[in-house]
Design a protein around this motif. Structure first.
Motif, PDB file in Angstrom:
ATOM      1  N   GLY A   1       3.124   6.437 -12.014  1.00  0.00           N
ATOM      2  CA  GLY A   1       2.079   5.359 -12.120  1.00  0.00           C
ATOM      3  C   GLY A   1       2.496   4.115 -11.630  1.00  0.00           C
ATOM      4  N   PRO A   2       1.568   3.261 -11.178  1.00  0.00           N
ATOM      5  CA  PRO A   2       1.976   1.772 -10.585  1.00  0.00           C
ATOM      6  C   PRO A   2       2.790   1.256 -11.810  1.00  0.00           C
ATOM      7  CG  PRO A   2      -0.291   2.088 -11.284  1.00  0.00           C
ATOM      8  CD  PRO A   2       0.185   3.423 -11.520  1.00  0.00           C
TER       9      PRO A   2
ATOM     10  N   SER B   1       0.643  -1.058   0.211  1.00  0.00           N
ATOM     11  CA  SER B   1      -0.173  -0.099  -0.045  1.00  0.00           C
ATOM     12  C   SER B   1       0.857   1.302   0.033  1.00  0.00           C
ATOM     13  CB  SER B   1      -0.916   0.018   1.260  1.00  0.00           C
ATOM     14  OG  SER B   1      -1.577   1.223   1.377  1.00  0.00           O
TER      15      SER B   1
ATOM     16  N   LEU C   1       4.521   6.157  -5.141  1.00  0.00           N
ATOM     17  CA  LEU C   1       4.670   6.406  -6.527  1.00  0.00           C
ATOM     18  C   LEU C   1       3.696   7.674  -6.853  1.00  0.00           C
ATOM     19  CD1 LEU C   1       4.909   2.744  -7.901  1.00  0.00           C
ATOM     20  CD2 LEU C   1       6.616   4.565  -7.732  1.00  0.00           C
ATOM     21  N   SER C   2       2.451   7.542  -6.219  1.00  0.00           N
ATOM     22  CA  SER C   2       1.530   8.555  -6.440  1.00  0.00           C
ATOM     23  C   SER C   2       1.998   9.984  -6.161  1.00  0.00           C
ATOM     24  CB  SER C   2       0.079   8.149  -5.891  1.00  0.00           C
ATOM     25  OG  SER C   2      -0.355   6.933  -6.472  1.00  0.00           O
ATOM     26  N   LEU C   3       2.648   9.850  -5.104  1.00  0.00           N
ATOM     27  CA  LEU C   3       2.909  11.031  -4.437  1.00  0.00           C
ATOM     28  C   LEU C   3       4.043  11.968  -5.169  1.00  0.00           C
ATOM     29  CD1 LEU C   3       2.526  12.672  -1.583  1.00  0.00           C
ATOM     30  CD2 LEU C   3       4.361  11.543  -0.794  1.00  0.00           C
TER      31      LEU C   3
ATOM     32  N   SER D   1       6.446   0.116 -11.257  1.00  0.00           N
ATOM     33  CA  SER D   1       7.079  -0.405 -10.178  1.00  0.00           C
ATOM     34  C   SER D   1       7.680  -1.775 -10.403  1.00  0.00           C
ATOM     35  CB  SER D   1       5.709  -0.907  -9.166  1.00  0.00           C
ATOM     36  OG  SER D   1       4.626  -1.563 -10.083  1.00  0.00           O
TER      37      SER D   1
ATOM     38  N   ARG E   1      12.890  11.038  -9.135  1.00  0.00           N
ATOM     39  CA  ARG E   1      11.578  11.153  -8.414  1.00  0.00           C
ATOM     40  C   ARG E   1      11.604   9.729  -7.759  1.00  0.00           C
ATOM     41  NH1 ARG E   1       7.232  14.324 -10.813  1.00  0.00           N
ATOM     42  NH2 ARG E   1       7.878  15.442 -12.358  1.00  0.00           N
TER      43      ARG E   1
ATOM     44  N   HIS F   1       2.678   1.985  -3.477  1.00  0.00           N
ATOM     45  CA  HIS F   1       1.685   2.619  -4.452  1.00  0.00           C
ATOM     46  C   HIS F   1       1.472   4.181  -4.226  1.00  0.00           C
ATOM     47  CE1 HIS F   1      -1.825   2.962  -7.129  1.00  0.00           C
ATOM     48  NE2 HIS F   1      -2.412   3.578  -6.145  1.00  0.00           N
ATOM     49  N   GLU F   2       1.492   4.436  -2.568  1.00  0.00           N
ATOM     50  CA  GLU F   2       0.972   5.717  -2.005  1.00  0.00           C
ATOM     51  C   GLU F   2       2.307   6.754  -2.567  1.00  0.00           C
ATOM     52  OE1 GLU F   2       0.724   8.038   2.006  1.00  0.00           O
ATOM     53  OE2 GLU F   2       0.331   6.016   1.837  1.00  0.00           O
TER      54      GLU F   2
ATOM     55  N   GLY G   1       4.196  11.658  -8.541  1.00  0.00           N
ATOM     56  CA  GLY G   1       3.773  11.846  -9.997  1.00  0.00           C
ATOM     57  C   GLY G   1       4.161  10.745 -10.764  1.00  0.00           C
TER      58      GLY G   1
END
Length: 382
Positions: free
Chosen positions: A195-196, A183, A189-191, A199, A213, A186-187, A193
């Protein structure tokens, strides 16, 4: 499509006419970090980092097999400053001025050779804070609170690990379970900018901006209070730098982070930093709010650094004053008895005999500029 611009050539841009007539001139349209229009600037909160009279020396040795100490290099000498939540402090100066050494002394989270370092009100190296990184409960808390973003994103990421593994590594080190790790990755990566989809990629399959990043996301994994930025933009293209700068500004605003930044690009420092400390030969010679320092520098070394910033306007570039310092920064093994800048100072050459004597024999103390609370400089002749 390509269109003709008078006096320039062909360009594929719908707003080329506005750029040509100066409507979109960045020098007029962009407000730096100290300005009111900056969305990343927040009011200073609690003190996250306090450094007092920091000292760091290195032995100078001689000999191939039987090494003997022949001197001492004074890398950092009496450096002190405060950094609050939501604030960015930039350390600037020539190579060898002690910026990175100051940064690394803070990141070691051990009792310094001289002076004091406090992180979140906890003195580093004090009883109960843990001597080594991660030893003891309070020492482990300090390690969570301080993270670093390295200069070279490719060298900072293990090429054998995927992005998911890189971000999961610090989370597993602090005891997070598998579901929490998934979890949080994923958070993160979004923070920043991303996407999943990235990963499962390895660092070699990412661009320079994406790698940086990922480095920022890894530094944020443990919810730190302080991020040390060791020239985080120097390995990136100019267009990529803009995206990373805006990302850092957004994260500072949303998460209330404090940044301690080392950089050589003064234009970047002006945009992102709230305050600046100018270092020379292990000493802070001037400090203050960014715009105050740029508009009204007091120390001759600060003036020389600012005069070296290129201006993208040929007419202004030809007419402005350029201060060129003679020689190179001297060795820190034998510091002058008085001012450390005396050998290269342009003001020393024009000062009267009394001031010159003080410059040679008396180390200048930092003095505040009248009417300005945060602006201070250390110079007899300014």
């Amino acid at each position: 499509g390509l269109r003709r611009v008078t006096g320039h050539g062909d360009v594929a841009c719908l707003r080329a006419a506005e750029i040509a007539d100066g409507t979109l001139d960045p020098a007029r349209g962009v407000v730096p970090s100290g300005g009111e229009a900056d969305p990343g600037r927040v009011a200073g909160g609690d003190v996250v980092l306090r450094v007092e009279d920091l000292v760091k020396t290195f032995p100078v040795t001689k000999g191939a097999f039987l090494k003997r100490r022949v001197g001492t290099l004074h890398a950092v000498n009496g450096v002190g400053f405060e950094l609050r939540a939501g604030e960015t402090l930039g350390l600037v100066g020539e190579s060898g001025s002690g910026k990175t050494t100051t940064l690394m002394e803070i990141l070691r989270l051990r009792r310094p050779e001289g002076g004091r370092i406090e992180v979140g009100g906890i003195e580093v190296g004090a009883a109960g804070a843990g001597v080594a990184a991660g030893s003891g409960g309070r020492g482990r808390t300090l390690r969570h609170d301080v993270q670093i973003v390295m200069q070279d994103p490719m060298g900072a990421l293990d090429p054998r690990l995927t992005v998911h593994q890189l971000l999961a590594e610090p989370l597993r080190a602090v005891g997070s379970d598998r579901d929490a790790v998934r979890s949080r990755v994923h958070e993160l990566l979004s923070l920043v900018g991303l996407g999943p989809a990235v990963s499962d990629r390895f660092p070699a399959a990412l661009s320079g901006g994406q790698r940086q990043r990922i480095g920022i996301a890894r530094a944020l994994a443990t919810d730190p209070k302080l991020l040390a930025l060791d020239e985080p933009l120097s390995a990136l293209d100019v267009s990529v730098q803009a995206g990373v700068i805006n990302l850092l500004g957004r994260l500072k605003r949303e998460l209330g982070l404090a940044y301690l930044m080392v950089a050589h690009d003064l234009a970047v420092v002006r945009y992102i930093c709230d305050r600046i400390a100018v270092m020379y030969l292990g000493h802070i010679v001037e400090s203050g709010d960014t715009e105050t320092l740029f508009s009204d520098p007091k120390h001759p070394y600060t003036r020389a650094l600012l005069s070296a910033i290129p201006i993208p306007d040929p007419e202004r570039e030809r007419t402005r004053e350029r201060i060129v310092l003679d020689g190179e920064q001297p060795s820190a093994t034998v510091l002058p008895r008085g001012c450390v800048f005396v050998d290269r100072c342009p003001l020393y050459r024009t000062a009267d005999d009394e001031v010159r004597e003080r410059c040679r024999t008396e180390r200048p103390a930092s003095r505040p500029v009248p009417g300005q609370r945060t602006h201070a400089y250390a110079c007899h002749a300014a």
